[in-house]
Scaffold this active site. Structure first.
Site, short mmCIF file in Angstrom:
data_model
loop_
_atom_site.label_atom_id
_atom_site.label_comp_id
_atom_site.label_asym_id
_atom_site.label_seq_id
_atom_site.Cartn_x
_atom_site.Cartn_y
_atom_site.Cartn_z
N HIS A 165 0.05 34.49 -48.42
CA HIS A 165 -1.18 34.87 -47.73
C HIS A 165 -2.28 33.94 -48.22
O HIS A 165 -2.73 34.05 -49.37
CB HIS A 165 -1.51 36.34 -48.03
CG HIS A 165 -0.46 37.27 -47.52
ND1 HIS A 165 -0.05 38.40 -48.19
CD2 HIS A 165 0.27 37.22 -46.37
CE1 HIS A 165 0.90 39.00 -47.48
NE2 HIS A 165 1.10 38.31 -46.37
N GLU A 168 -5.49 34.65 -50.28
CA GLU A 168 -5.35 35.19 -51.63
C GLU A 168 -5.33 34.04 -52.63
O GLU A 168 -4.32 33.74 -53.27
CB GLU A 168 -4.11 36.08 -51.69
CG GLU A 168 -4.25 37.31 -50.79
CD GLU A 168 -2.95 38.01 -50.43
OE1 GLU A 168 -2.97 38.86 -49.53
OE2 GLU A 168 -1.91 37.69 -51.05
N HIS A 258 0.30 37.31 -55.35
CA HIS A 258 -0.61 37.73 -54.28
C HIS A 258 -1.93 38.26 -54.82
O HIS A 258 -2.13 38.38 -56.03
CB HIS A 258 0.04 38.87 -53.47
CG HIS A 258 1.14 38.44 -52.57
ND1 HIS A 258 1.02 38.41 -51.21
CD2 HIS A 258 2.40 38.01 -52.85
CE1 HIS A 258 2.15 37.98 -50.67
NE2 HIS A 258 3.00 37.73 -51.64
N GLU A 334 0.27 41.54 -57.78
CA GLU A 334 -0.99 41.68 -57.04
C GLU A 334 -2.16 41.62 -58.03
O GLU A 334 -2.19 42.37 -59.00
CB GLU A 334 -1.05 43.02 -56.30
CG GLU A 334 0.03 43.20 -55.23
CD GLU A 334 -0.28 42.46 -53.93
OE1 GLU A 334 -1.38 41.86 -53.82
OE2 GLU A 334 0.58 42.48 -53.03
ZN ZN Z 1 -0.62 39.11 -50.08
#
Ligand code: ZN
Length: 373
Positions: A165, A168, A258, A334
């Site tokens: 992504h 990010e 991420h 994350e």
């Molecule tokens: Zn992500």
């Protein structure tokens, strides 16, 4: 007053520059409904205040991401600090008080394509690093893989990919910190890992989305982290190429880096919902998490995503596909866009420097998990 986003990873649309506050909107990712990443430059008069409003914040991909969110700002594009913002469920409002004629504003500290190329160029200078181009993206950018260590002598293999992504950016700040630590000859954890482990690192899984200023998708609007079951060169060459290489090499640990818009914590998500998730998966996951908590007060396990029910994992997600395919530890890491609320920083929030520190602290959990194999 003048606003522009005509540069690498720029994203903003000026709806009305003459109103008070200035009306702005974030552009959607190409061919997609996702949007949340913004990055622009505002030029005005030093000493003046400029109230700004992002009018379409409430319909962004993760509206809860705006709650208690503070905008990233920088005059010199090196030091990023936070500006308070207000979200009313519809719009995001914040005011820039200019100390200098021009300021950069972004969803998170940007990680530029030029910096990515600098990182690859720097890394290849080390004899232990092999730089490989796996193929090209739809916009014609290289998909680059760094392999560190002696692949023939190694007992273990660790894969790390980042920025599926593209908005990010914390993920690539993390990888930069990881590579710097891994190649630091004075770092005993890194040297000891490299005696028996080879690392495959993809610093940027989504070059096109990064440069285009996307939040979540590639040039054609594909969410790469939903492409792992059946990637194609037409729609998702980024995943196709990296997955093909993974199938060649195999691996013992897969880490997918991420950022999370909403949760103000660092955490991992595992592949507990894949068919065949077993004791080995669970024990590796437990060992890794326990060691990570011990290594860094910025990492925690109390807050995170809801667990998948057995057998109900979405197999198009990278971590689930890897954990199932290779029957081993696969984790999504994350990091927050906002801050780590357990250890908050009033000036910078979660920042590039903290991503890099967290990366230095991941050596211990990697070592502990590999030892338990
Ligand atoms: Zn992500």
């Amino acid at each position: 007053m003048h606003i522009t986003s005509a540069f690498d990873s720029g994203n903003i649309e000026v709806i009305d520059a003459n109103s008070q506050p200035v009306q702005l909107a974030i552009r959607r990712d190409n061919n997609s409904d996702f949007y949340q990443w913004f990055h622009f430059r505002l030029e005005g008069e030093a000493g003046q205040s400029y109230p700004l409003r992002i009018t379409n914040a409430g319909k962004a991909a993760y509206p809860e991401g705006w709650e208690n969110y503070r905008v990233c700002a920088s005059y010199d594009r090196h030091n990023w600090f936070r500006l308070p913002a207000e979200y009313d469920g519809e719009t995001l409002d914040f005011t820039v008080e200019l100390d200098r004629p021009a300021i950069y504003l972004a969803y998170f500290a940007p990680y530029s394509w030029e910096r990515h190329l600098d990182l690859l160029a720097w890394a290849q200078g080390d004899d232990r690093v092999q730089l490989e181009t796996l193929g090209q993206t739809l916009d014609g950018r290289d998909m680059s893989l760094l392999t560190i260590g002696d692949a023939d002598a190694a007992k273990h293999r660790v894969w790390m990919i980042a920025r599926q992504h593209p908005g990010e950016t914390m993920a690539e700040w993390f990888v930069e910190g990881f590579l710097e630590a891994l190649l630091d000859e004075a770092n005993p954890s890194a040297r000891s890992l490299l005696t028996d482990t080879v690392f495959h690192v993809v610093p940027n899984m989504n070059p096109d989305g990064s440069v285009r200023g996307h939040l979540r998708t590639n040039a054609t609007g594909a969410n790469l982290n939903r492409e792992w079951q059946e990637p194609s060169m037409e729609r998702s060459p980024e995943v196709f190429l990296v997955r093909q290489k993974m199938l060649e090499t195999g691996g013992d640990i897969f880490l997918d880096i991420h950022g999370d818009e909403a949760l103000p914590f660092n955490f991992v998500a595992a592949c507990e919902g894949v068919p065949g998730y077993d004791e080995r998966h669970a024990q590796l996951e437990e060992t890794f998490k326990r060691a990570f908590v011990a290594a860094s007060p910025d990492f925690q396990t109390e807050r995170g995503y809801d667990l998948d029910k057995p057998g109900e994992a979405n197999m198009t997600v990278g971590t689930n596909w890897c954990g199932h395919q290779f029957r081993t530890l696969a984790l999504t890491l994350e990091m927050p866009f906002k801050d780590n609320d357990n250890l908050s920083d009033p000036i910078e929030g979660w920042s590039p420097a903290r991503c890099q520190q967290l990366a230095r602290d991941i050596f211990l959990p990697i070592r502990e998990a590999l030892n338990s194999l």
